[in-house]
Design an enzyme around this catalytic site. Sequence first.
Site, PDB file in Angstrom:
ATOM      1  N   ASP A  81       9.160   2.423  -0.077  1.00 20.67           N
ATOM      2  CA  ASP A  81       8.305   3.318   0.447  1.00 20.67           C
ATOM      3  C   ASP A  81       8.329   2.850   1.839  1.00 20.67           C
ATOM      4  O   ASP A  81       8.020   2.016   2.601  1.00 20.67           O
ATOM      5  CB  ASP A  81       6.873   2.909   0.029  1.00 20.67           C
ATOM      6  CG  ASP A  81       5.797   3.740   0.731  1.00 20.67           C
ATOM      7  OD1 ASP A  81       6.003   4.361   1.896  1.00 20.67           O
ATOM      8  OD2 ASP A  81       4.674   3.229   0.476  1.00 20.67           O
ATOM      9  N   LYS A 134       4.322   9.766   7.802  1.00 21.25           N
ATOM     10  CA  LYS A 134       3.956   9.455   9.305  1.00 21.25           C
ATOM     11  C   LYS A 134       5.095  10.027  10.299  1.00 21.25           C
ATOM     12  O   LYS A 134       4.902  11.118  10.812  1.00 21.25           O
ATOM     13  CB  LYS A 134       3.826   7.837   9.376  1.00 21.25           C
ATOM     14  CG  LYS A 134       2.739   7.391   8.451  1.00 21.25           C
ATOM     15  CD  LYS A 134       2.201   5.936   8.694  1.00 21.25           C
ATOM     16  CE  LYS A 134       1.098   5.980   7.691  1.00 21.25           C
ATOM     17  NZ  LYS A 134       0.863   5.108   6.815  1.00 21.25           N
ATOM     18  N   TYR A 175       0.893  -1.122  -0.011  1.00 25.23           N
ATOM     19  CA  TYR A 175      -0.037  -0.031  -0.107  1.00 25.23           C
ATOM     20  C   TYR A 175       0.699   1.228   0.020  1.00 25.23           C
ATOM     21  O   TYR A 175       2.100   1.458   0.546  1.00 25.23           O
ATOM     22  CB  TYR A 175      -1.068  -0.052   1.226  1.00 25.23           C
ATOM     23  CG  TYR A 175      -1.839   1.259   1.299  1.00 25.23           C
ATOM     24  CD1 TYR A 175      -2.955   1.191   0.441  1.00 25.23           C
ATOM     25  CD2 TYR A 175      -1.513   2.348   2.339  1.00 25.23           C
ATOM     26  CE1 TYR A 175      -3.744   2.553   0.377  1.00 25.23           C
ATOM     27  CE2 TYR A 175      -2.468   3.347   2.189  1.00 25.23           C
ATOM     28  CZ  TYR A 175      -3.442   3.342   1.370  1.00 25.23           C
ATOM     29  OH  TYR A 175      -4.061   4.669   1.429  1.00 25.23           O
TER      30      TYR A 175
HETATM   31  C1  LIG Z   1       0.130   5.152   5.367  1.00 25.62           C
HETATM   32  C2  LIG Z   1       1.012   4.725   3.998  1.00 25.62           C
HETATM   33  C3  LIG Z   1       1.108   5.731   2.949  1.00 25.62           C
HETATM   34  C4  LIG Z   1       0.150   6.613   2.838  1.00 25.62           C
HETATM   35  O1  LIG Z   1       0.274   7.527   3.583  1.00 25.62           O
HETATM   36  P1  LIG Z   1      -0.736   8.994   3.949  1.00 25.62           P
HETATM   37  O2  LIG Z   1      -0.115   9.695   4.624  1.00 25.62           O
HETATM   38  O3  LIG Z   1      -1.936   8.279   4.428  1.00 25.62           O
HETATM   39  O4  LIG Z   1      -1.265   9.616   2.484  1.00 25.62           O
HETATM   40  C5  LIG Z   1       2.236   5.143   1.885  1.00 25.62           C
HETATM   41  N1  LIG Z   1       2.899   3.977   2.169  1.00 25.62           N
HETATM   42  C6  LIG Z   1       2.708   3.375   3.224  1.00 25.62           C
HETATM   43  C7  LIG Z   1       3.862   2.424   3.397  1.00 25.62           C
HETATM   44  C8  LIG Z   1       1.924   3.713   4.328  1.00 25.62           C
HETATM   45  O5  LIG Z   1       1.822   2.924   5.463  1.00 25.62           O
END
Ligand SMILES: *Cc1c(COP(=O)(O)O)cnc(C)c1O
Length: 443
Positions: A254, A282, A159
């Site tokens: 990511d 985050k 994701y």
């Molecule tokens: C939470 C998350 C995102 C998206 O971040 P948002 O601030 O919710 O747009 C992207 N990649 C990973 C791995 C995530 O856990």
Amino acid sequence: MKPQKSSQKDTCQQPQQVQASKQLYQQACNLLPGGVNSPVRAFGAVGGVPRFMKKAKGCRVIDQDDNEYIDYLASWGPMILGHCHESVSVAVARAAQRGLSFGTPTKLEVRMAELVCAAFDSIEMVRFVNSGTEATTSAIRLARGITGRDKILKVAGGYHGHVDALLVQAGSGLITFGLPSSAGVPKSVTADTVVIPYNDPEAAKAAFSQCGEQLACLLIEPIAGNMGVVQPQSGYLQTLRQLCDKHSVLLIFDEVITGFRVAMGGAQQLYGVSADLTCLGKIIGGGLPVGAYGGSRKLMEHLAPLGPVYQAGTLSGNPLATTAGIATVEALTEPGLYDRLEELSASLAQGLKSAAAQAGVQITINRVGSMMTVFFNADPVMNYQDAMRSDTAAYAKFFHAMLQRGVYIPPAQFEAMFVSAAHQKDDIDQTIATAEIAFTIDL
Ligand SMILES: *Cc1c(COP(=O)(O)O)cnc(C)c1O
């Protein structure tokens, strides 16, 4: 599962009062789709009334009915220091007095960039944005702009935010709600997205030999966090690194969850594999909306205003968000902090495992540092397919049994739970004691 006697005394005699949350939820459902601003918050996967939180301190969150919970949601990851960490809250309050947004560069962005570049060997330059989604969207655009190629490779169950092109076999809420992909995404937008299973080097090799020369990038969570936590098998990330090098494909990690979570320098530091581009979010916002992507000077100089790849943001590098990020990352440099997180998290995982075994419930816990998932699954979970075989109904019951007794874990099986620096040994022990009861409740 057969209920067995637990040695713990169950303190949960009466159902929790949730009147205020219930009423707010009804109002919210009238005004906000599903009553929420992000799908999994609606408790769709576990049922029941979403708790509306009003405040938090340390490792505890308090809802509108004044129920208190030991928090393992951590706002889905950012709150690694716990809630209302003194230095972060004070810094943000002061920054608010100086101005909320200028639309000009600030000293704060320079400081934040220094901290990110110092933490990640692979990052010499960084661009701040407002969310993880923006970070991955922009990193893909940059990769396509640099390579002149269109195809992108991703992992099933990975994701990366709600990026159109990546909402194919995506994790997190899409797994929870059983959606192969989202409506509203044109086929043409995902036509260039190739999906491989996680932790499968052979599948990666096959994909690269099939279309390696057309790939702009491979985008992956180095430690999967959105099919539940799944650690990379030994050598897997190295194989991906080699494949990318061989085919001149950019490797994008990511690290929106893992950055500053599993180590200051994220999964790259932990496993000794460098990405070409890294996406962050985050934790670097300390609870405020921030994302970032970075890499070598050579790659990042393709971004406007230096290069031809356009990406902008009215509130990017926002002084409050940047202040929260700086204060958070600076606090993370406290000696021994990550060792303590590891110790607490290991004892939590061990305690949960024993509690489940004692109750005769078969679970698999995947953990890397302070991120973990309790899979209601007797078998090892190494990829999305394995994760999908988990007993989500049992998870839902366990979730509510914990919630009723004051422990807040993620409201869906395919998410990570997080330990923070504000958790103490007592909180962990209390959580394990609660789990000893929760696992015996007719799962
Ligand atoms: C939470 C998350 C995102 C998206 O971040 P948002 O601030 O919710 O747009 C992207 N990649 C990973 C791995 C995530 O856990």
